[in-house]
Design a protein around this motif. Structure first.
Motif, mmCIF file in Angstrom:
data_model
loop_
_atom_site.group_PDB
_atom_site.id
_atom_site.type_symbol
_atom_site.label_atom_id
_atom_site.label_comp_id
_atom_site.label_asym_id
_atom_site.label_seq_id
_atom_site.Cartn_x
_atom_site.Cartn_y
_atom_site.Cartn_z
ATOM 1 N N LYS A 294 -1.540 22.019 -3.298
ATOM 2 C CA LYS A 294 -2.988 22.253 -3.343
ATOM 3 C C LYS A 294 -3.659 21.838 -2.030
ATOM 4 C CE LYS A 294 -2.713 23.556 -7.655
ATOM 5 N NZ LYS A 294 -2.821 24.986 -8.015
ATOM 6 N N LEU A 295 -2.962 22.072 -0.938
ATOM 7 C CA LEU A 295 -3.471 21.709 0.379
ATOM 8 C C LEU A 295 -4.410 22.799 0.882
ATOM 9 C CD1 LEU A 295 -3.202 19.657 2.750
ATOM 10 C CD2 LEU A 295 -1.341 21.085 3.617
ATOM 11 N N MET A 296 -5.616 22.398 1.290
ATOM 12 C CA MET A 296 -6.605 23.362 1.773
ATOM 13 C C MET A 296 -6.778 23.246 3.283
ATOM 14 S SD MET A 296 -9.625 23.451 -1.108
ATOM 15 C CE MET A 296 -9.967 21.695 -1.018
ATOM 16 N N GLY B 249 2.025 28.211 1.897
ATOM 17 C CA GLY B 249 1.569 27.879 0.556
ATOM 18 C C GLY B 249 0.252 27.129 0.548
ATOM 19 N N VAL B 250 -0.522 27.278 1.617
ATOM 20 C CA VAL B 250 -1.817 26.613 1.764
ATOM 21 C C VAL B 250 -2.911 27.447 1.099
ATOM 22 C CG1 VAL B 250 -3.592 26.046 3.496
ATOM 23 C CG2 VAL B 250 -1.218 25.347 3.853
ATOM 24 N N LEU B 251 -3.955 26.768 0.607
ATOM 25 C CA LEU B 251 -5.135 27.447 0.079
ATOM 26 C C LEU B 251 -6.142 27.590 1.216
ATOM 27 C CD1 LEU B 251 -5.543 25.434 -3.252
ATOM 28 C CD2 LEU B 251 -4.484 27.684 -2.956
ATOM 29 N N PRO B 252 -6.327 28.803 1.762
ATOM 30 C CA PRO B 252 -7.244 28.966 2.896
ATOM 31 C C PRO B 252 -8.690 29.156 2.440
ATOM 32 C CG PRO B 252 -6.083 31.015 2.496
ATOM 33 C CD PRO B 252 -5.577 30.034 1.475
ATOM 34 N N LEU B 253 -9.615 28.609 3.217
ATOM 35 C CA LEU B 253 -11.035 28.854 3.027
ATOM 36 C C LEU B 253 -11.667 28.932 4.403
ATOM 37 C CD1 LEU B 253 -12.830 25.511 2.118
ATOM 38 C CD2 LEU B 253 -10.380 25.603 2.390
ATOM 39 N N GLY B 254 -12.965 29.212 4.469
ATOM 40 C CA GLY B 254 -13.589 29.209 5.780
ATOM 41 C C GLY B 254 -14.593 30.306 6.004
ATOM 42 N N GLU C 204 -16.475 18.382 3.752
ATOM 43 C CA GLU C 204 -16.851 17.912 2.415
ATOM 44 C C GLU C 204 -16.102 18.674 1.324
ATOM 45 O OE1 GLU C 204 -18.611 15.220 2.068
ATOM 46 O OE2 GLU C 204 -18.861 15.148 4.252
ATOM 47 N N TYR C 205 -15.651 19.889 1.637
ATOM 48 C CA TYR C 205 -14.827 20.642 0.687
ATOM 49 C C TYR C 205 -13.376 20.159 0.691
ATOM 50 C CZ TYR C 205 -18.668 24.061 0.530
ATOM 51 O OH TYR C 205 -19.883 24.684 0.376
ATOM 52 N N ARG C 206 -13.087 19.174 1.555
ATOM 53 C CA ARG C 206 -11.767 18.552 1.666
ATOM 54 C C ARG C 206 -10.716 19.464 2.301
ATOM 55 N NH1 ARG C 206 -14.527 14.695 1.229
ATOM 56 N NH2 ARG C 206 -14.062 12.795 0.065
ATOM 57 N N ALA C 207 -11.154 20.235 3.301
ATOM 58 C CA ALA C 207 -10.166 20.952 4.110
ATOM 59 C C ALA C 207 -9.392 19.922 4.920
ATOM 60 C CB ALA C 207 -10.852 21.946 5.034
ATOM 61 N N PHE D 261 -10.707 12.449 6.794
ATOM 62 C CA PHE D 261 -10.452 13.025 8.113
ATOM 63 C C PHE D 261 -10.072 14.494 7.998
ATOM 64 C CE2 PHE D 261 -7.488 14.174 11.541
ATOM 65 C CZ PHE D 261 -8.266 13.877 12.654
ATOM 66 N N MET D 262 -10.701 15.327 8.808
ATOM 67 C CA MET D 262 -10.338 16.737 8.925
ATOM 68 C C MET D 262 -9.917 17.000 10.362
ATOM 69 S SD MET D 262 -12.565 20.197 8.039
ATOM 70 C CE MET D 262 -13.760 20.026 9.389
ATOM 71 N N GLY D 263 -8.666 17.407 10.553
ATOM 72 C CA GLY D 263 -8.168 17.697 11.891
ATOM 73 C C GLY D 263 -8.701 19.020 12.410
ATOM 74 N N ILE D 264 -8.946 19.089 13.713
ATOM 75 C CA ILE D 264 -9.506 20.288 14.340
ATOM 76 C C ILE D 264 -8.471 20.930 15.256
ATOM 77 C CG2 ILE D 264 -11.304 21.195 15.866
ATOM 78 C CD1 ILE D 264 -12.327 20.241 13.137
#
Length: 538
Positions: free
Chosen positions: A48-50, A74-79, A104-107, A137-140
């Protein structure tokens, strides 16, 4: 977990061991995809990694290759898609607000493409601030920021070259290295971000670069200096020739970034573009072992490569695009902590920019008060005297220190030195005020490296009529924050096309920041634009 909680904004954020590791792992993923071995690359299945794709500028290959990589993992993409109509482009949202939302959506990771130089660095820093506060933390990953950099494309380019030169193995003379290759870059080297990142990475390997571009679209001076510092070499040309093609091991044709060019560059390109047109006839002069690459897309109406070239054996740009999937799987897996436990090389620990002393303390020797050159009439007891200013700086310094706006009692200007008739110096005297650390930096960045009558500018602190501190400015400060203005701005027909994210024109509310690069020069912290110190305040 060795690579977790990191960003990938620039290729200089990788050690050479890490670059080799990326090449090795990319080769493994490449083979697994080719063989259909799903278990070897679907490392995020059921986790369930986004991850977020935030493309605020049009993209096809970069966006879709990252998206493909995410699906295979197997990642859940959003954006945010590069298609128009999102809140950022349509409703005037700030970049920080847009990216903060996906955090905040936990990407876990966000890939960002943006038209402004330095945008990825700015957002990465903001994510670090949240991490330092103990927050999520969200990596860029920098998917391309304006004319600045495109680090993941450089990974693609390196992998492509190594693959076709059979260097993805330990059983060769230069394993995982570009050493000894003659790499020619053709067309737009100034406004294209890909050649900048490629030089930043390839220059470590001892390659010979050949830059072929119009004068106004040549490789920026800062990258030429980087090549020299790292022991690689280069030459510059202003047109393609059969001889140049015959000598090259790799010919990297770049797209002309017409959408980013200012008036003069666009006019020069239109006038000279035939000199850089890659024809079938020219490519046939290439060595059988040489390859021709292009990051794509190629303009169909006015291409920089003749269509027939695509069918020649040297042309590898479609295969190059295909390597974007395994290489980007590697990058995503590293930064999310899915791989890396088997890495035993040198890790990148970050580059800390430390403050330093930019003045030399000098003992003050009292002079006779009748000596008018040293008699400070406006300062009765307390204040500051900035002495031996270059004669073109007092007025600018008064404005920068806002002495009139603050209602200070002051005197400033250019005076003739009483004991040395015919010689002049600038002075600024301010009563009942001392300079803050940032204000001292303003003075230093304006005058460092310049002598007035053989003497450096000095900042003198007066307390109860006595000089208690005397600091001679000897170099520019290591860091300037919140002062000055980056000169990186591109306009055409009176319309601003792009530039540094810290520019006020873009309303992103990013304070300017500069890092010393040499004795009297600064580099913009965000976009790496080089300026002389005095240019910060022009």
């Amino acid at each position: 977990m060795k690579f977790k909680d990191r960003h990938f904004v620039s290729n200089d954020e990788l050690t050479r061991d890490e670059v080799e590791y990326i090449m090795r792992k990319s080769a493994e993923f490449d083979k697994a995809i080719e063989a259909g071995d799903q278990g070897a690359y679907s490392l995020a299945e059921n986790l369930k990694l986004m991850m977020s794709l935030n493309f605020f500028e049009p993209s096809s290959r970069t966006e879709q290759s990252f998206l493909t990589a995410m699906h295979l993992m197997g990642v859940l993409p959003l954006g945010v898609s590069s298609a128009p109509g999102n809140s950022y482009s349509f409703k005037g949202e700030s970049l920080y607000d847009a990216m903060r939302m996906f955090r905040e959506y936990r990407a876990r990771i966000a890939v960002i493409r943006h038209r402004l130089d330095g945008s990825a660095r700015f957002i990465a820093d903001e994510m670090d601030k949240l991490k330092d506060q103990g927050q999520y933390f969200m990596g860029i990953i920098n998917g391309g920021d304006g004319t600045h950099k495109h680090p993941s494309q450089t990974i693609v380019d390196r992998y492509t070259i190594l693959k076709f030169f059979n260097r993805l193995t330990d059983e060769c003379d230069h394993p995982y290295s570009l050493r000894g290759l003659r790499i020619m870059m053709v067309n737009d080297l100034r406004y294209g971000r890909v050649p900048h990142s490629d030089v930043e990475d390839f220059s470590h390997d001892g390659v010979h670069f050949v830059f072929v571009a119009p004068e106004g679209m040549q490789m920026p001076e800062s990258y030429l200096r980087l090549i020299e510092e790292r022991g690689s070499t280069y030459e510059v040309h202003y047109g393609l020739t059969p001889e140049l093609m015959s000598l090259a091991d790799v010919v990297m044709v770049l797209r002309a970034q017409l959408e980013r060019m200012g008036d003069l560059a666009l006019a020069e390109y239109e006038r000279t573009k035939k000199l850089y047109f890659v024809t079938e006839k020219l490519v046939k002069h290439m060595k059988p072992t040489a390859i021709l690459t292009h990051p794509l897309p190629i303009y169909r109406h006015d291409p920089e490569i003749e269509p027939a070239v695509a069918r020649l054996p040297q042309a590898k740009f479609y295969q190059q695009a295909g390597t974007g999937v395994p290489t980007r799987i590697t990058i995503l897996c590293m930064l999310s902590g899915l791989i890396g436990d088997d890495f035993d090389g040198e890790l990148y620990n970050g580059h800390v920019i430390e403050e330093d002393v930019y003045w030399q303390e000098r003992e003050y020797v009292a002079r006779d008060v009748d000596d008018k050159d040293f008699y400070i009439k406006p300062i009765r007891k307390n204040g500051v005297v900035i002495d031996h200013l270059p004669i073109d700086t007092p007025q600018k310094l008064m404005w920068l220190l806002q002495v009139e706006k603050n209602g200070d009692v002051y005197r400033g200007g250019v005076i003739e030195r009483t004991n040395h008739p015919g010689t002049y110096k600038g002075m600024l005297l301010v009563q009942d005020r001392y300079l803050t650390g940032e204000e001292k930096k303003i003075v230093a960045s304006l005058v460092a490296g310049r002598l007035t009558n053989g003497r450096p500018t000095s900042i003198n602190k007066i307390v109860e009529g006595v000089v208690t501190e005397k600091h001679d400015i000897v170099r520019v400060p290591a860091i300037i924050t919140g002062q000055g203005k980056c000169k990186n701005i591109i306009s055409r027909d009176g319309k601003v096309l792009g530039g540094c994210i810290s520019r006020e024109e873009f309303h992103e509310h990013v304070p300017a920041r500069f890092v010393r690069d040499g004795d009297t020069q600064y580099r913009c912290y965000y976009c790496d634009y080089m300026m002389d110190a005095h240019q910060l305040y022009e």
